[in-house]
Write an enzyme that holds these catalytic residues in place. Sequence first.
Site, mmCIF file in Angstrom:
data_model
loop_
_atom_site.group_PDB
_atom_site.id
_atom_site.type_symbol
_atom_site.label_atom_id
_atom_site.label_comp_id
_atom_site.label_asym_id
_atom_site.label_seq_id
_atom_site.Cartn_x
_atom_site.Cartn_y
_atom_site.Cartn_z
ATOM 1 N N TYR A 14 48.710 36.736 37.744
ATOM 2 C CA TYR A 14 47.583 35.938 38.228
ATOM 3 C C TYR A 14 46.612 35.784 37.061
ATOM 4 O O TYR A 14 45.932 36.730 36.689
ATOM 5 C CB TYR A 14 46.880 36.606 39.419
ATOM 6 C CG TYR A 14 45.754 35.756 39.966
ATOM 7 C CD1 TYR A 14 46.021 34.720 40.860
ATOM 8 C CD2 TYR A 14 44.437 35.951 39.564
ATOM 9 C CE1 TYR A 14 44.996 33.908 41.336
ATOM 10 C CE2 TYR A 14 43.407 35.142 40.040
ATOM 11 C CZ TYR A 14 43.700 34.123 40.927
ATOM 12 O OH TYR A 14 42.687 33.325 41.399
ATOM 13 N N GLY A 26 37.175 34.592 34.448
ATOM 14 C CA GLY A 26 38.489 34.940 33.917
ATOM 15 C C GLY A 26 39.405 33.719 33.871
ATOM 16 O O GLY A 26 40.180 33.537 32.922
ATOM 17 N N SER A 27 39.327 32.887 34.906
ATOM 18 C CA SER A 27 40.175 31.687 34.964
ATOM 19 C C SER A 27 39.882 30.779 33.777
ATOM 20 O O SER A 27 40.787 30.276 33.092
ATOM 21 C CB SER A 27 39.901 30.902 36.247
ATOM 22 O OG SER A 27 39.957 31.728 37.371
ATOM 23 N N ASP A 63 45.562 39.519 29.071
ATOM 24 C CA ASP A 63 44.580 39.179 30.096
ATOM 25 C C ASP A 63 44.125 40.494 30.731
ATOM 26 O O ASP A 63 44.838 41.087 31.536
ATOM 27 C CB ASP A 63 45.244 38.251 31.125
ATOM 28 C CG ASP A 63 44.346 37.990 32.333
ATOM 29 O OD1 ASP A 63 43.248 38.574 32.419
ATOM 30 O OD2 ASP A 63 44.767 37.196 33.205
ATOM 31 N N GLU A 64 42.926 40.935 30.347
ATOM 32 C CA GLU A 64 42.407 42.212 30.854
ATOM 33 C C GLU A 64 41.225 41.988 31.797
ATOM 34 O O GLU A 64 40.313 42.800 31.867
ATOM 35 C CB GLU A 64 42.028 43.108 29.680
ATOM 36 C CG GLU A 64 43.199 43.396 28.758
ATOM 37 C CD GLU A 64 43.151 44.763 28.100
ATOM 38 O OE1 GLU A 64 42.179 45.503 28.331
ATOM 39 O OE2 GLU A 64 44.097 45.083 27.359
ATOM 40 N N VAL A 65 41.254 40.871 32.513
ATOM 41 C CA VAL A 65 40.167 40.575 33.448
ATOM 42 C C VAL A 65 39.978 41.734 34.428
ATOM 43 O O VAL A 65 38.856 42.149 34.719
ATOM 44 C CB VAL A 65 40.447 39.256 34.201
ATOM 45 C CG1 VAL A 65 39.506 39.077 35.378
ATOM 46 C CG2 VAL A 65 40.319 38.069 33.252
ATOM 47 N N LYS A 66 41.081 42.300 34.925
ATOM 48 C CA LYS A 66 40.956 43.383 35.912
ATOM 49 C C LYS A 66 41.044 44.775 35.305
ATOM 50 O O LYS A 66 40.534 45.724 35.890
ATOM 51 C CB LYS A 66 42.057 43.251 36.971
ATOM 52 C CG LYS A 66 41.699 42.341 38.109
ATOM 53 C CD LYS A 66 41.885 43.017 39.466
ATOM 54 C CE LYS A 66 41.266 42.185 40.564
ATOM 55 N NZ LYS A 66 41.925 40.863 40.710
HETATM 56 C C1 LIG Z 1 44.266 39.403 35.646
HETATM 57 C C2 LIG Z 1 43.317 38.339 36.116
HETATM 58 N N1 LIG Z 1 43.128 37.258 35.344
HETATM 59 C C3 LIG Z 1 42.259 36.283 35.704
HETATM 60 C C4 LIG Z 1 41.558 36.349 36.896
HETATM 61 C C5 LIG Z 1 40.620 35.247 37.257
HETATM 62 O O1 LIG Z 1 39.307 35.664 37.069
HETATM 63 P P1 LIG Z 1 38.085 34.918 37.781
HETATM 64 O O2 LIG Z 1 38.207 35.199 39.242
HETATM 65 O O3 LIG Z 1 36.881 35.538 37.144
HETATM 66 O O4 LIG Z 1 38.206 33.471 37.473
HETATM 67 C C6 LIG Z 1 41.731 37.469 37.736
HETATM 68 C C7 LIG Z 1 40.979 37.566 38.990
HETATM 69 O O5 LIG Z 1 41.309 38.281 39.888
HETATM 70 C C8 LIG Z 1 42.638 38.485 37.346
HETATM 71 O O6 LIG Z 1 42.856 39.567 38.100
#
Ligand SMILES: Cc1ncc(COP(=O)(O)O)c(C=O)c1O
Length: 260
Positions: free
Chosen positions: A136, A109-110, A237-240
Amino acid sequence: MLTLLKRDAEAIARLQKLRFYPLAVVGGDGCYLIGEDGRRLLDFSASWGAVSLGHSHPAIREAASRALESQAGASILSFINEPAVELAEKLLELTPGDSDRRVWLGHSGSDANETAARAVTAATGRPRIISFEGAYHGGTSGSMAISGHSAQEGVEKAPGLVSLPYPDPYRPHEGDPTGRSVIALLERRLSEDVEPGKVAALFLEPIQSDGGLIVTPAGFLKELADLCRSDILMVCDEVKVGLGRSGLMHCFQHEGTPTN
Ligand SMILES: Cc1ncc(COP(=O)(O)O)c(C=O)c1O
């Protein structure tokens, strides 16, 4: 025999730890974690959303073993990789919109947010980004630079980053739980000190996750998208909260957020 807790302390750097309790895990099964002492513990966090389908889900095990049975290379850099193309096609199919789109496959995600930030500034030729307090977006330099989480306060931010309060109905900005005061603040800033022509994109978690699991007030996402629509790209950002976890395939769809 060393316990896992002690071995962990001696082998893994503290930099990588955000521990709330001394839990040492040796396995997982569905919604349970299996502790070193043999206890089966309900994993209410789904390991921070990373295992939303449960630990060791049979379909995921089967897909991973199938992929390893005949590996189509290790990357897409120098030759076409069929499983990667299939994944990209599937993601395009799942994502609404009919503009000319492509998938970029990253590591995390980062990495995705850092690359999105570089891509929007390069594509628009505009240097500034808007994001939210408490956001985040990751733990790499570029993703931390556009985040607003309190754990990253000492980190250097992107030049010209505009930080808005997240519309939290429980700790409302200017006492307004509807989120309109946040929209008004953004409108004010765009007409006073933030030249819209210098803004590449606004980064948004449709539900703010690590910043407090905050669901936006009804109508906020739509108003924000309408405000950005004419001129400012919106990056969700929909990582979570993506891929079905909020009840719809994409969290931004809850208010029919435009995708083109
Ligand atoms: C909304 C969001 N974006 C980005 C990230 C970063 O993802 P990653 O840990 O896969 O690098 C996170 C991780 O918790 C997150 O919750």
